[in-house]
Design a protein around this motif. Structure first.
Motif, PDB file in Angstrom:
ATOM      1  N   TYR A 175      -1.636 -17.770   8.994  1.00 33.77           N
ATOM      2  CA  TYR A 175      -1.431 -16.828   7.903  1.00 33.77           C
ATOM      3  C   TYR A 175      -0.449 -15.727   8.263  1.00 33.77           C
ATOM      4  CZ  TYR A 175      -4.798 -18.693   4.585  1.00 33.77           C
ATOM      5  OH  TYR A 175      -5.437 -19.487   3.667  1.00 33.77           O
ATOM      6  N   ARG A 176      -0.368 -15.395   9.554  1.00 34.16           N
ATOM      7  CA  ARG A 176       0.545 -14.323   9.956  1.00 34.16           C
ATOM      8  C   ARG A 176       1.980 -14.641   9.571  1.00 34.16           C
ATOM      9  NH1 ARG A 176      -0.014 -13.511  15.844  1.00 34.16           N
ATOM     10  NH2 ARG A 176      -1.941 -12.435  15.257  1.00 34.16           N
ATOM     11  N   SER A 177       2.385 -15.876   9.729  1.00 36.99           N
ATOM     12  CA  SER A 177       3.738 -16.275   9.366  1.00 36.99           C
ATOM     13  C   SER A 177       3.994 -16.060   7.874  1.00 36.99           C
ATOM     14  CB  SER A 177       3.967 -17.743   9.726  1.00 36.99           C
ATOM     15  OG  SER A 177       5.239 -18.180   9.303  1.00 36.99           O
ATOM     16  N   THR A 178       3.022 -16.475   7.054  1.00 33.98           N
ATOM     17  CA  THR A 178       3.152 -16.306   5.599  1.00 33.98           C
ATOM     18  C   THR A 178       3.170 -14.834   5.221  1.00 33.98           C
ATOM     19  OG1 THR A 178       1.991 -18.403   5.226  1.00 33.98           O
ATOM     20  CG2 THR A 178       2.122 -16.866   3.370  1.00 33.98           C
ATOM     21  N   PHE A 179       2.266 -14.061   5.801  1.00 32.25           N
ATOM     22  CA  PHE A 179       2.187 -12.636   5.488  1.00 32.25           C
ATOM     23  C   PHE A 179       3.464 -11.914   5.900  1.00 32.25           C
ATOM     24  CE2 PHE A 179      -2.747 -12.149   5.501  1.00 32.25           C
ATOM     25  CZ  PHE A 179      -2.809 -13.048   4.458  1.00 32.25           C
ATOM     26  N   ASN A 180       3.991 -12.250   7.077  1.00 29.25           N
ATOM     27  CA  ASN A 180       5.222 -11.605   7.545  1.00 29.25           C
ATOM     28  C   ASN A 180       6.374 -11.859   6.578  1.00 29.25           C
ATOM     29  OD1 ASN A 180       4.132 -10.443   9.839  1.00 29.25           O
ATOM     30  ND2 ASN A 180       4.730 -12.122  11.186  1.00 29.25           N
ATOM     31  N   ASN A 181       6.465 -13.089   6.074  1.00 23.87           N
ATOM     32  CA  ASN A 181       7.540 -13.418   5.140  1.00 23.87           C
ATOM     33  C   ASN A 181       7.411 -12.622   3.849  1.00 23.87           C
ATOM     34  OD1 ASN A 181       8.650 -15.282   6.913  1.00 23.87           O
ATOM     35  ND2 ASN A 181       7.552 -17.021   6.033  1.00 23.87           N
ATOM     36  N   GLN A 182       6.191 -12.482   3.354  1.00 23.13           N
ATOM     37  CA  GLN A 182       5.964 -11.734   2.119  1.00 23.13           C
ATOM     38  C   GLN A 182       6.325 -10.258   2.298  1.00 23.13           C
ATOM     39  OE1 GLN A 182       4.928 -12.762  -0.949  1.00 23.13           O
ATOM     40  NE2 GLN A 182       4.859 -14.909  -0.327  1.00 23.13           N
ATOM     41  N   VAL A 183       5.888  -9.670   3.409  1.00 23.74           N
ATOM     42  CA  VAL A 183       6.166  -8.250   3.655  1.00 23.74           C
ATOM     43  C   VAL A 183       7.657  -8.023   3.863  1.00 23.74           C
ATOM     44  CG1 VAL A 183       5.765  -6.313   5.231  1.00 23.74           C
ATOM     45  CG2 VAL A 183       3.855  -7.817   4.590  1.00 23.74           C
ATOM     46  N   ARG A 184       8.306  -8.950   4.569  1.00 27.04           N
ATOM     47  CA  ARG A 184       9.743  -8.824   4.802  1.00 27.04           C
ATOM     48  C   ARG A 184      10.531  -8.865   3.494  1.00 27.04           C
ATOM     49  NH1 ARG A 184      10.700 -13.327   7.446  1.00 27.04           N
ATOM     50  NH2 ARG A 184      11.430 -14.372   5.569  1.00 27.04           N
ATOM     51  N   ASP A 185      10.088  -9.710   2.578  1.00 31.35           N
ATOM     52  CA  ASP A 185      10.829  -9.878   1.332  1.00 31.35           C
ATOM     53  C   ASP A 185      10.555  -8.788   0.303  1.00 31.35           C
ATOM     54  OD1 ASP A 185      11.882 -12.170   2.396  1.00 31.35           O
ATOM     55  OD2 ASP A 185      10.502 -13.531   1.354  1.00 31.35           O
ATOM     56  N   GLY A 186       9.333  -8.221   0.320  1.00 29.16           N
ATOM     57  CA  GLY A 186       9.036  -7.235  -0.716  1.00 29.16           C
ATOM     58  C   GLY A 186       8.014  -6.189  -0.338  1.00 29.16           C
ATOM     59  N   GLY A 187       7.765  -6.044   0.966  1.00 33.34           N
ATOM     60  CA  GLY A 187       6.822  -5.029   1.403  1.00 33.34           C
ATOM     61  C   GLY A 187       5.372  -5.447   1.213  1.00 33.34           C
ATOM     62  N   LYS A 190       4.250  -6.594  -2.317  1.00 33.90           N
ATOM     63  CA  LYS A 190       4.497  -7.978  -2.708  1.00 33.90           C
ATOM     64  C   LYS A 190       3.425  -8.895  -2.145  1.00 33.90           C
ATOM     65  CE  LYS A 190       7.772 -11.802  -2.692  1.00 33.90           C
ATOM     66  NZ  LYS A 190       9.132 -12.288  -2.393  1.00 33.90           N
ATOM     67  N   LEU A 191       3.017  -8.670  -0.898  1.00 36.92           N
ATOM     68  CA  LEU A 191       1.965  -9.477  -0.308  1.00 36.92           C
ATOM     69  C   LEU A 191       0.670  -9.334  -1.106  1.00 36.92           C
ATOM     70  CD1 LEU A 191       0.613 -11.222   1.826  1.00 36.92           C
ATOM     71  CD2 LEU A 191       0.384  -9.183   3.264  1.00 36.92           C
ATOM     72  N   LEU A 192       0.315  -8.105  -1.455  1.00 34.43           N
ATOM     73  CA  LEU A 192      -0.896  -7.880  -2.228  1.00 34.43           C
ATOM     74  C   LEU A 192      -0.830  -8.574  -3.582  1.00 34.43           C
ATOM     75  CD1 LEU A 192      -1.758  -4.142  -1.467  1.00 34.43           C
ATOM     76  CD2 LEU A 192      -3.238  -6.123  -1.105  1.00 34.43           C
ATOM     77  N   LYS A 193       0.308  -8.473  -4.236  1.00 33.78           N
ATOM     78  CA  LYS A 193       0.461  -9.123  -5.543  1.00 33.78           C
ATOM     79  C   LYS A 193       0.312 -10.635  -5.419  1.00 33.78           C
ATOM     80  CE  LYS A 193       3.450  -9.457  -9.609  1.00 33.78           C
ATOM     81  NZ  LYS A 193       3.157 -10.901  -9.779  1.00 33.78           N
ATOM     82  N   THR A 194       0.893 -11.191  -4.360  1.00 32.30           N
ATOM     83  CA  THR A 194       0.790 -12.631  -4.140  1.00 32.30           C
ATOM     84  C   THR A 194      -0.659 -13.052  -3.933  1.00 32.30           C
ATOM     85  OG1 THR A 194       2.995 -12.706  -3.140  1.00 32.30           O
ATOM     86  CG2 THR A 194       1.518 -14.541  -2.664  1.00 32.30           C
ATOM     87  N   LEU A 195      -1.392 -12.280  -3.133  1.00 31.27           N
ATOM     88  CA  LEU A 195      -2.799 -12.589  -2.877  1.00 31.27           C
ATOM     89  C   LEU A 195      -3.639 -12.453  -4.144  1.00 31.27           C
ATOM     90  CD1 LEU A 195      -3.311 -10.808   0.572  1.00 31.27           C
ATOM     91  CD2 LEU A 195      -3.247 -13.268   0.147  1.00 31.27           C
ATOM     92  N   VAL A 196      -3.410 -11.385  -4.891  1.00 30.90           N
ATOM     93  CA  VAL A 196      -4.158 -11.167  -6.134  1.00 30.90           C
ATOM     94  C   VAL A 196      -3.900 -12.291  -7.127  1.00 30.90           C
ATOM     95  CG1 VAL A 196      -4.383  -9.691  -8.166  1.00 30.90           C
ATOM     96  CG2 VAL A 196      -4.325  -8.666  -5.889  1.00 30.90           C
TER      97      VAL A 196
END
Length: 212
Positions: A175-187, A190-196
Motif C-alpha cells: 500500500y505504501r507504493s500506492t499511497f506515495n503515488n497518490q500523495v505525489r500527484d495531489g497531496g 487526493k489520497l483521502l478522496k481516493t480512499l473515500v
C-alpha cells in the motif's frame, strides 16, 4: 495479491476477542493456533454468513479490529508522507484505510472456509515485545501452501498485528507504493478522496448484492 490479501482477512479473523488478561497470558502463536478451528467451524456451519455481506462484515469487525493496530499500519503505509498530514487528516486516513481493508476482503471468510492453517511454534522470550508469527495456509490438493507471516507487537492491550506478509509481499509495503503515488500527484487530500470514493463504491456494491 488480492487473492493473498483476502486470505489475510480470513486468518486475521481467527484472532479471538479475549479479555486483556487472557491475551497477556497467551503467546501470539498460541493465540492464532488455539482459535483457528473454532472460527473456521463457525464460518463453515453458519449458513447465514454465506452470501450476506452485512453478516460477514459484522464478523470481520468483531474479530479483526480489536487485534490489529490500524494506526501503526496506516503510519507505516504512509511512510514519510505521514508527517505531511494534519492530525485531522491522519485520523481520517486511519479510518478510511481500516474500512478499505475490512470491506475489500471480508468475503474471504466464505471463500476460504475450507482451508486449514498451520502455525509454526514460536520461541519467545519473556521480555520480547515484537515478533513474527509464521503460518501456512494449506490449500487444495496439488497446490502449494501459502506462507503468511504476522508482524506483531505487545501492547498494554495485548498482542497487536501491524503488518501481514503474504507469500513474501508485505501488506504495508504494497500500500505504501500506492499511497506515495497518490500523495505525489495531489497531496494528502487526493489520497483521502481516493480512499473515500473507493470505500463508497465498495459499500454500495455490498448493499446491492445483499438486496438481490
Amino acid at each position: 495479491m488480492k487473492k493473498y490479501l483476502s486470505i489475510f482477512v480470513l486468518l486475521a479473523a481467527w484472532l479471538p476477542v479475549l479479555p486483556a488478561w487472557a491475551m497477556e497470558a497467551t503467546s501470539p502463536d498460541k493465540l492464532v493456533d488455539n482459535t483457528a478451528q473454532e472460527v473456521l467451524t463457525i464460518v463453515r456451519q453458519d449458513k447465514s454468513l454465506q452470501g450476506s455481506h452485512a453478516k460477514i462484515l459484522d464478523l470481520v469487525e468483531a474479530k479483526i479490529l480489536p487485534h490489529f493496530n490500524f494506526n501503526r499500519m496506516t503510519r507505516l503505509a504512509m511512510g514519510k508522507n505521514w508527517s505531511k498530514a494534519t492530525p485531522e487528516q491522519q485520523e481520517q486516513l486511519v479510518k478510511e484505510f481500516r474500512t478499505l481493508l475490512v470491506r475489500t476482503y471480508s468475503n474471504a471468510l466464505t471463500d476460504y472456509r475450507d482451508h486449514t492453517i498451520k502455525v509454526e511454534p514460536l520461541k519467545l522470550a519473556a521480555e520480547d515485545t515484537d515478533t513474527t508469527v509464521k503460518t501456512k495456509v494449506m490449500q487444495d490438493s496439488g497446490q502449494q501452501p501459502v506462507p503468511i507471516d504476522y508482524s506483531m507487537e505487545k501492547t498494554n492491550a495485548g498482542w497487536k498485528v501491524y503488518d501481514v506478509t503474504v507469500a513474501g509481499v508485505s501488506l504495508v509495503t504494497n500500500y505504501r507504493s500506492t499511497f506515495n503515488n497518490q500523495v505525489r500527484d495531489g497531496g494528502v487530500d487526493k489520497l483521502l478522496k481516493t480512499l473515500v470514493d473507493k470505500n463508497r463504491s465498495l459499500i454500495a456494491a455490498d448493499k446491492k448484492a445483499d438486496a438481490r
